[in-house]
Scaffold this motif. Structure first.
Motif, PDB file in Angstrom:
ATOM      1  N   TYR A   1      75.107  52.585  99.637  1.00 25.75           N
ATOM      2  CA  TYR A   1      74.741  51.173  99.689  1.00 25.75           C
ATOM      3  C   TYR A   1      75.959  50.351  99.305  1.00 25.75           C
ATOM      4  O   TYR A   1      76.580  50.582  98.258  1.00 25.75           O
TER       5      TYR A   1
ATOM      6  N   THR B   1      78.055  43.895 101.449  1.00 27.58           N
ATOM      7  CA  THR B   1      77.402  43.680 102.746  1.00 27.58           C
ATOM      8  C   THR B   1      75.896  43.922 102.699  1.00 27.58           C
ATOM      9  O   THR B   1      75.186  43.561 103.636  1.00 27.58           O
ATOM     10  N   LYS B   2      75.440  44.576 101.614  1.00 27.66           N
ATOM     11  CA  LYS B   2      74.028  44.949 101.451  1.00 27.66           C
ATOM     12  C   LYS B   2      73.552  45.893 102.555  1.00 27.66           C
ATOM     13  O   LYS B   2      72.369  45.929 102.903  1.00 27.66           O
ATOM     14  N   GLU B   3      74.472  46.649 103.101  1.00 24.04           N
ATOM     15  CA  GLU B   3      74.143  47.614 104.148  1.00 24.04           C
ATOM     16  C   GLU B   3      73.954  49.006 103.550  1.00 24.04           C
ATOM     17  O   GLU B   3      74.685  49.412 102.643  1.00 24.04           O
ATOM     18  N   THR B   4      72.995  49.721 104.108  1.00 26.85           N
ATOM     19  CA  THR B   4      72.726  51.095 103.688  1.00 26.85           C
ATOM     20  C   THR B   4      73.091  52.038 104.826  1.00 26.85           C
ATOM     21  O   THR B   4      72.671  51.833 105.971  1.00 26.85           O
ATOM     22  N   THR B   5      73.858  53.067 104.510  1.00 25.47           N
ATOM     23  CA  THR B   5      74.319  54.029 105.505  1.00 25.47           C
ATOM     24  C   THR B   5      73.905  55.434 105.092  1.00 25.47           C
ATOM     25  O   THR B   5      74.054  55.807 103.924  1.00 25.47           O
TER      26      THR B   5
END
Length: 441
Positions: A270, A274-278
């Protein structure tokens, strides 16, 4: 967990006895042949026949009982879609045989007995205060040097059912932990003092140095809800790494997860900016603990059912790839790096042949699991008959450097995590009501 009601075997026992007695009475004691006096030769023959027929009835009834499981004692009786998969076990010849013949963990000090229920993860804040730990009632507490203080909680739905229970055990809260929360892995951001939390039911969360209700960060990835968030670590660049042990089984069914060999586990990242989860790694059988290396070039994570330590490269030519770092002598829970860059791995139990063959022969495993045997018995068979303790230190290259054990479980049992601080090992356990401390010096 052993949250299932202990089965009562007496009704089944009396049913079988009554059937046998009635069967023998009807066919021998009250038959038309009873009026005739058998010869001295015929009597033992009839007696043996009666006993043989009675034994046959017992075996038939036992087979029917095991096949039908009328009282639903089987650990998978309430899981109609339960499936098993082959566990990717290493060859038995590759399993390390190193032992601590002196059982040095028996010299550990038991602290806070019955004051903390199920303290899985141990953490100290950037100022060195603590320990902090997450408990079975869904709270995170802090030791101020004199007493335990309430610090934080993960569930916004807490109510009176989440309050501490008198004479509780770590299992007393299992039935409500999906409501109250179950904080597992804990990690502090050394720069900000924020505490990152892997809650089994509420996903990845964060709480500031002041504590209180934690803020939710991640509850799903790629459209799939987090089902069993387990451990967490945070780097210096604003990335949080965490594990999801299963997309199918919640924590309260972790034994069914172990027995199934489910491979829906994931390792995720996380990004705070960017608050993106990969999803970094997928299709893992029970990923558990995770820890960044000292230099941040890679992290390691535990494959709980397989019994391996795996390295995932974050930097360099191998970035984005993973490899086996070490085959473990048992089944790991959490892993933590120390100041020297070595990794302490907590083993829930050592490997035993029963669990090994169950792992590589899934059809046999499912047949055994269908038997009306309580889940606690299956668990004890899996871990070799009794709870014990083992912690192992590995180099960044995967070399086994040190092993400490309490093979008899006299003092320390079922270690979930090892945190090294100031020459001492602080050991938590998700199943025990205490923290154990071992002096390395």
């Amino acid at each position: 967990m052993f949250n299932q009601t202990k089965p009562n075997s007496y009704p089944t026992f009396f049913i079988i006895i009554n059937i046998i007695v009635n069967f023998n009475d009807n066919h021998f004691l009250f038959s038309s042949h009873r009026t005739q006096q058998p010869s001295s030769f015929l009597f033992p023959v009839l007696l043996c026949a009666a006993m043989g027929r009675g034994l046959g009835v017992v075996l038939v009834l036992l087979a029917v009982y095991c096949g039908l499981d009328p009282f639903q004692h089987s650990p998978i009786a309430h899981f109609p879609d339960f499936e098993v998969k082959r566990v990717d076990m290493p060859a038995w010849s590759e399993v390390p045989t190193d032992q601590d013949k002196h059982n040095l963990l028996q010299k550990s000090e038991i602290k806070f007995a019955n004051q903390v229920q199920g303290p899985e993860s141990i953490a100290f804040d950037p100022l060195g205060r603590g320990p902090y730990t997450g408990l079975a009632d869904g709270t995170i507490v802090f030791w101020n040097g004199h007493s335990w203080l309430h610090f934080a909680y993960t569930s916004p739905n807490r109510s009176e059912i989440c309050n501490p229970i008198a004479s509780a055990t770590p299992f007393s809260y299992v039935k409500n932990e999906h409501i109250c929360g179950r904080p597992l892995g804990l990690r502090f951001d050394k720069k900000t003092g924020d505490l990152y939390i892997a809650d089994a039911y509420f996903g990845l969360l964060k709480v500031g140095p002041e504590g209180g209700l934690a803020t939710s960060l991640v509850t799903e990835a790629e459209g799939i809800p987090l089902r069993f968030t387990n451990d967490v670590d945070v780097d210096t660049e604003g990335n949080v790494y965490f594990t999801e042990s299963s997309a199918l089984y919640p924590r309260r069914n972790f034994l069914q997860l172990v027995f199934s060999g489910d491979d829906s586990g994931r390792v995720l990242k996380y990004n705070l900016a960017t608050k993106e989860t990969t999803v970094l790694v997928r299709n893992i059988q029970f990923p558990n603990g995770i820890s960044l290396s000292k230099d941040g070039s890679f992290f390691v994570f535990c494959e709980g059912v397989v019994g391996r330590l795996r390295k995932y490269w974050l930097k360099g030519e191998k970035a984005g790839t993973s490899e086996i770092l070490a085959i473990l002598p048992g089944y790991p829970d959490n892993v933590r790096v120390n100041e020297d860059g070595d990794f302490w791995v907590a083993l829930h139990s050592r490997r035993y042949m029963y669990a090994y063959y169950n792992g590589i022969y899934p059809k046999m495993r499912k047949i055994i699991l269908k038997l009306p045997i309580p889940i606690k018995i299956h668990y004890l068979l899996q871990i070799g008959g009794r709870q014990h303790a083992a912690v192992i230190r590995y180099s960044p290259e995967g070399k086994l450097l040190q092993i400490l054990e309490d093979s008899e479980g006299k003092v320390v049992k079922a270690v979930s995590e090892v945190e090294e601080k100031d020459g001492k090992l602080w050991m938590g356990s998700v199943l025990m009501p205490f923290v154990a401390v071992y002096n390395l010096k």
